[in-house]
Design an enzyme around this catalytic site. Structure first.
Site, PDB file in Angstrom:
ATOM      1  N   GLY A   1      42.852  35.414  36.925  1.00 31.86           N
ATOM      2  CA  GLY A   1      42.931  35.968  35.881  1.00 31.86           C
ATOM      3  C   GLY A   1      43.095  37.579  36.100  1.00 31.86           C
ATOM      4  O   GLY A   1      41.964  38.568  36.717  1.00 31.86           O
TER       5      GLY A   1
ATOM      6  N   GLY B   1      43.421  39.583  33.219  1.00 36.54           N
ATOM      7  CA  GLY B   1      43.363  40.587  32.367  1.00 36.54           C
ATOM      8  C   GLY B   1      41.602  41.565  32.746  1.00 36.54           C
ATOM      9  O   GLY B   1      41.833  42.439  33.461  1.00 36.54           O
ATOM     10  N   PHE B   2      41.420  41.863  31.486  1.00 34.79           N
ATOM     11  CA  PHE B   2      39.961  43.279  31.198  1.00 34.79           C
ATOM     12  C   PHE B   2      39.515  43.000  33.202  1.00 34.79           C
ATOM     13  O   PHE B   2      39.032  43.523  33.533  1.00 34.79           O
ATOM     14  CB  PHE B   2      39.719  43.331  30.366  1.00 34.79           C
ATOM     15  CG  PHE B   2      40.969  43.838  29.684  1.00 34.79           C
ATOM     16  CD1 PHE B   2      40.886  45.575  29.971  1.00 34.79           C
ATOM     17  CD2 PHE B   2      41.080  44.001  28.458  1.00 34.79           C
ATOM     18  CE1 PHE B   2      41.058  46.395  28.474  1.00 34.79           C
ATOM     19  CE2 PHE B   2      41.789  44.359  28.027  1.00 34.79           C
ATOM     20  CZ  PHE B   2      42.054  45.319  28.122  1.00 34.79           C
ATOM     21  N   GLY B   3      38.421  41.566  32.891  1.00 33.70           N
ATOM     22  CA  GLY B   3      37.279  40.853  34.196  1.00 33.70           C
ATOM     23  C   GLY B   3      38.238  41.187  35.239  1.00 33.70           C
ATOM     24  O   GLY B   3      37.351  41.997  35.795  1.00 33.70           O
TER      25      GLY B   3
ATOM     26  N   VAL C   1      46.556  28.673  38.151  1.00 37.69           N
ATOM     27  CA  VAL C   1      45.582  27.489  39.088  1.00 37.69           C
ATOM     28  C   VAL C   1      44.712  26.712  38.437  1.00 37.69           C
ATOM     29  O   VAL C   1      44.352  26.320  36.820  1.00 37.69           O
ATOM     30  CB  VAL C   1      43.859  28.594  38.965  1.00 37.69           C
ATOM     31  CG1 VAL C   1      42.840  27.783  39.894  1.00 37.69           C
ATOM     32  CG2 VAL C   1      44.117  29.818  40.249  1.00 37.69           C
TER      33      VAL C   1
ATOM     34  N   GLU D   1      43.202  44.858  10.941  1.00 37.95           N
ATOM     35  CA  GLU D   1      44.071  45.683  11.452  1.00 37.95           C
ATOM     36  C   GLU D   1      45.242  45.661  11.052  1.00 37.95           C
ATOM     37  O   GLU D   1      46.349  46.006  11.083  1.00 37.95           O
ATOM     38  CB  GLU D   1      44.322  45.980  13.397  1.00 37.95           C
ATOM     39  CG  GLU D   1      43.177  47.046  14.037  1.00 37.95           C
ATOM     40  CD  GLU D   1      42.603  46.945  15.144  1.00 37.95           C
ATOM     41  OE1 GLU D   1      41.799  48.077  15.601  1.00 37.95           O
ATOM     42  OE2 GLU D   1      43.139  46.042  15.874  1.00 37.95           O
TER      43      GLU D   1
ATOM     44  N   ASP E   1      35.901  36.669  28.982  1.00 38.01           N
ATOM     45  CA  ASP E   1      35.829  35.695  27.094  1.00 38.01           C
ATOM     46  C   ASP E   1      35.308  34.230  27.542  1.00 38.01           C
ATOM     47  O   ASP E   1      34.640  33.788  27.322  1.00 38.01           O
ATOM     48  CB  ASP E   1      37.391  35.744  27.102  1.00 38.01           C
ATOM     49  CG  ASP E   1      37.588  36.987  25.804  1.00 38.01           C
ATOM     50  OD1 ASP E   1      36.629  38.115  25.830  1.00 38.01           O
ATOM     51  OD2 ASP E   1      39.033  37.723  25.988  1.00 38.01           O
TER      52      ASP E   1
ATOM     53  N   ALA F   1      37.118  43.789  25.588  1.00 36.51           N
ATOM     54  CA  ALA F   1      36.876  44.471  27.164  1.00 36.51           C
ATOM     55  C   ALA F   1      36.288  45.352  27.498  1.00 36.51           C
ATOM     56  O   ALA F   1      35.964  44.882  28.294  1.00 36.51           O
ATOM     57  CB  ALA F   1      38.203  45.255  26.159  1.00 36.51           C
TER      58      ALA F   1
HETATM   59  C1  FAD Z   1      44.496  40.130  19.175  1.00 39.74           C
HETATM   60  C2  FAD Z   1      43.777  40.583  20.498  1.00 39.74           C
HETATM   61  C3  FAD Z   1      42.619  42.213  20.197  1.00 39.74           C
HETATM   62  C4  FAD Z   1      41.851  42.555  20.697  1.00 39.74           C
HETATM   63  N1  FAD Z   1      41.071  43.387  19.922  1.00 39.74           N
HETATM   64  C5  FAD Z   1      40.405  43.851  20.821  1.00 39.74           C
HETATM   65  C6  FAD Z   1      39.906  45.581  20.509  1.00 39.74           C
HETATM   66  O1  FAD Z   1      40.470  46.585  19.753  1.00 39.74           O
HETATM   67  N2  FAD Z   1      38.716  45.976  21.084  1.00 39.74           N
HETATM   68  C7  FAD Z   1      38.417  44.909  22.135  1.00 39.74           C
HETATM   69  O2  FAD Z   1      37.012  45.513  23.141  1.00 39.74           O
HETATM   70  N3  FAD Z   1      38.432  44.131  22.720  1.00 39.74           N
HETATM   71  C8  FAD Z   1      39.886  43.422  21.547  1.00 39.74           C
HETATM   72  N4  FAD Z   1      40.111  42.211  22.251  1.00 39.74           N
HETATM   73  C9  FAD Z   1      39.449  41.574  23.513  1.00 39.74           C
HETATM   74  C10 FAD Z   1      39.798  41.882  24.727  1.00 39.74           C
HETATM   75  O3  FAD Z   1      40.888  41.868  24.677  1.00 39.74           O
HETATM   76  C11 FAD Z   1      38.911  40.678  25.206  1.00 39.74           C
HETATM   77  O4  FAD Z   1      37.958  40.642  25.487  1.00 39.74           O
HETATM   78  C12 FAD Z   1      39.458  40.757  26.840  1.00 39.74           C
HETATM   79  O5  FAD Z   1      40.468  40.933  27.516  1.00 39.74           O
HETATM   80  C13 FAD Z   1      38.333  40.062  27.539  1.00 39.74           C
HETATM   81  O6  FAD Z   1      39.003  39.840  29.075  1.00 39.74           O
HETATM   82  P1  FAD Z   1      39.272  38.605  30.201  1.00 39.74           P
HETATM   83  O7  FAD Z   1      39.575  39.435  31.525  1.00 39.74           O
HETATM   84  O8  FAD Z   1      37.716  37.498  29.610  1.00 39.74           O
HETATM   85  O9  FAD Z   1      40.517  38.639  29.196  1.00 39.74           O
HETATM   86  P2  FAD Z   1      41.902  38.220  29.632  1.00 39.74           P
HETATM   87  O10 FAD Z   1      42.406  39.714  29.356  1.00 39.74           O
HETATM   88  O11 FAD Z   1      42.538  37.603  28.118  1.00 39.74           O
HETATM   89  O12 FAD Z   1      42.731  37.625  30.573  1.00 39.74           O
HETATM   90  C14 FAD Z   1      43.040  35.972  31.334  1.00 39.74           C
HETATM   91  C15 FAD Z   1      44.237  36.324  31.543  1.00 39.74           C
HETATM   92  O13 FAD Z   1      44.321  35.347  32.834  1.00 39.74           O
HETATM   93  C16 FAD Z   1      45.125  34.605  33.101  1.00 39.74           C
HETATM   94  N5  FAD Z   1      44.809  33.310  33.343  1.00 39.74           N
HETATM   95  C17 FAD Z   1      44.936  32.359  32.272  1.00 39.74           C
HETATM   96  N6  FAD Z   1      44.353  30.889  32.901  1.00 39.74           N
HETATM   97  C18 FAD Z   1      44.952  31.040  33.981  1.00 39.74           C
HETATM   98  C19 FAD Z   1      44.660  30.142  34.764  1.00 39.74           C
HETATM   99  N7  FAD Z   1      44.543  29.073  35.164  1.00 39.74           N
HETATM  100  N8  FAD Z   1      45.783  30.619  36.194  1.00 39.74           N
HETATM  101  C20 FAD Z   1      45.833  31.131  36.219  1.00 39.74           C
HETATM  102  N9  FAD Z   1      45.267  32.332  35.284  1.00 39.74           N
HETATM  103  C21 FAD Z   1      45.193  32.497  34.134  1.00 39.74           C
HETATM  104  C22 FAD Z   1      45.779  34.908  31.988  1.00 39.74           C
HETATM  105  O14 FAD Z   1      46.973  34.864  31.779  1.00 39.74           O
HETATM  106  C23 FAD Z   1      44.816  36.238  31.941  1.00 39.74           C
HETATM  107  O15 FAD Z   1      45.703  37.268  32.152  1.00 39.74           O
HETATM  108  C24 FAD Z   1      41.361  41.371  21.569  1.00 39.74           C
HETATM  109  C25 FAD Z   1      41.411  40.372  21.699  1.00 39.74           C
HETATM  110  C26 FAD Z   1      42.827  40.122  21.067  1.00 39.74           C
HETATM  111  C27 FAD Z   1      43.483  38.315  20.805  1.00 39.74           C
END
Ligand code: FAD
Length: 453
Positions: free
Chosen positions: A17, A19-21, A85, A176, A313, A329
């Protein structure tokens, strides 16, 4: 292909992943004496907090996305792999990407969350959620197609349904979206149509709790509700959605029920863990909560598997005040960075104190010159909150490559009140907008789930 590894090579960290994490974990490991492999099913990092601006035509997808390879190009110890994955072998210390097995010494799982319809998955067809670029483009298509259809419609009742936008869920995303659609109707599109007055659009924001923005201080919830109503949004709290079918939302308010005809119903009410939570539970015996999030130890590892960490998340971290940290995030970013430090310290034989989230506050945009900011010790609303929101989002984007582009776009929108990315793309013809196919007839359902649970 088997990407194996022998005992003489550096410690192998695999991150699932970007994303932010996952991305912040990879960035924090850039100079460490480890090899990092970051695997994502998309080739870009998505700045999800600005997805609603894509859905409402203010920004384009590329403005809020950064290619993972570009972001990590200077991290010479890091390899990026494009792939999904599907499985984890915790005994053999491998993750599966199709037929390929990627070996790890330490695994960080950061696959995030997806929408949840509280078990009513059939609602998704009529009330799409916002999580991916594709979701944002589909929402944009629905919103702008609705104005186009209203322009052509001669039946006043049907026209009213086309000009009724229902947003389910009064958290930051719902607020929003509602504010942005109201600005579209009242400002951006006002001069563009000949048969309809776009400012007659009804925008309803539905929330199950007694106030919108429940994580914020009550006075900011109230300020946000006032700002929204000044923009023309009808905010309905203590309102439970009991059914969504083609073009009709059924609401429960107190003892009464009500039906609203709307061609554009948008879902901003709930999320659940991504599929990797279930895989981890099966393969490691990890415990998951009701939303499918993996319950983690104070150092974010899985019980009995000290070399598997879950962040963002997908993780349920409840060691700070007994309640899980919110899915935002900054939590994901701080967790990713903490795990990166833990890995480096462990290799030196040290142990870190438990993870401790530093909450720097919450913010939500309502519209032009209007936002709410809750920093705990200081609460802002109106113009200064809006300015703060802008600076913070640009600051976060600085980490990637989009800052300048987004700033220019926002400045342009601010002075022209324009939203340039108003394209109806994809299956664009009105007849193919899924919400208008008239084909569904779902049985009535009745849930009593708070909308923002
Ligand atoms: C519409 C919306 C608005 C938001 N607004 C805010 C805000 O204003 N402020 C704030 O702080 N937070 C906000 N958030 C929440 C924030 O975006 C999440 O908390 C954050 O993105 C979590 O990070 P993460 O790394 O856990 O997951 P994510 O950022 O979702 O990243 C997960 C990654 O894993 C990848 N992935 C998933 N499954 C697999 C797999 N099986 N194999 C390979 N890759 C995979 C995905 O492609 C993705 O790139 C918002 C979320 C959304 C949806």
């Amino acid at each position: 292909m088997v990407d194996s590894h022998n005992n003489n090579s550096p410690h192998q960290v695999v991150i699932i992943g970007g994303g932010f994490g996952g991305l912040y974990a990879a960035k924090a490991l850039a100079k460490a004496d480890v090899n990092v492999t970051l695997i994502d099913k998309r080739n870009f990092h998505l700045f999800q907090p600005l997805l609603y601006q894509v859905a409402t035509g203010a920004l384009s997808p590329a403005d809020i996305s950064s290619p993972l390879r570009a972001v990590l190009s200077k991290s010479k110890n890091t390899k990026v792999l494009l792939g999904e994955v599907s499985d984890i072998d915790s005994q053999g210390q491998k993750v599966m990407v199709g037929e390929d097995a990627i070996a790890y010494d330490t695994l960080i799982v950061a696959t995030g969350a997806k929408h949840s319809y509280f078990g009513k998955d059939n609602w998704e067809e009529f009330a799409p959620g916002l999580k991916t670029v594709e979701d944002a483009l589909a929402m944009r298509r629905r919103i702008f197609s609705a104005f186009e259809a209203a322009e052509k419609e001669t039946d006043p009742e049907k026209r009213r349904a086309w000009l009724t936008f229902v947003i389910v869920g009064g958290g930051p995303t719902g607020v929003e979206l509602a504010g942005a659609i109201a600005e579209l109707a009242n400002q951006t599109l006002k001069e563009d149509f000949r048969n309809i007055d776009t400012s007659e659009a009804r925008i309803l924001l539905l929330e199950g709790m007694d106030r919108i923005l429940p994580p914020f201080a009550p006075e900011l919830s109230q300020a946000a509700a006032i700002s929204l109503s000044q923009l023309g949004v009808v905010v309905q709290t203590n309102t439970l959605v009991t059914n969504i079918e083609n073009e009709v939302v059924t609401l429960k308010q107190g003892e009464g029920t009500r039906e609203i005809a709307s061609k554009t119903i948008l879902w901003a009410a709930g999320v659940k863990a991504s599929a990797m939570g279930k895989v981890l539970a099966e393969r490691t015996g990890a415990e998951c909560d009701r939303a499918g999030r993996v319950i983690v130890e104070p150092d974010l590892s899985i019980k009995g598997h000290s070399n598997i960490f879950v962040v963002g998340d997908l993780a349920n971290f409840s060691h700070q005040n007994g309640k899980p940290l919110p899915g935002v995030a900054p939590v994901a970013k701080q967790e990713g960075e903490y795990v990166a430090t833990t890995i480096q310290q462990r290799l030196k034989g040290n142990t870190l104190p438990p993870f401790n989230y530093i909450d720097r506050g919450s913010l939500a945009m309502i519209g032009q010159n209007s936002a709410v900011v809750d920093l705990g010790f200081i609460k802002l609303k109106g113009f200064f909150a809006w300015l703060f929101w802008l600076v913070i989002h640009i600051y976060f984007l600085i980490e990637f490559d989009n800052k300048l582009l987004v700033m220019i776009q926002w400045a342009w929108n601010y002075f022209t009140r324009n939203r340039g990315a108003r394209l109806i793309t994809g299956e664009a013809s009105l007849g193919s907008v899924p919400i208008d196919n008239g084909s569904s007839n779902y049985p009535p359902v009745n849930i009593k789930q708070p909308l923002n649970a």
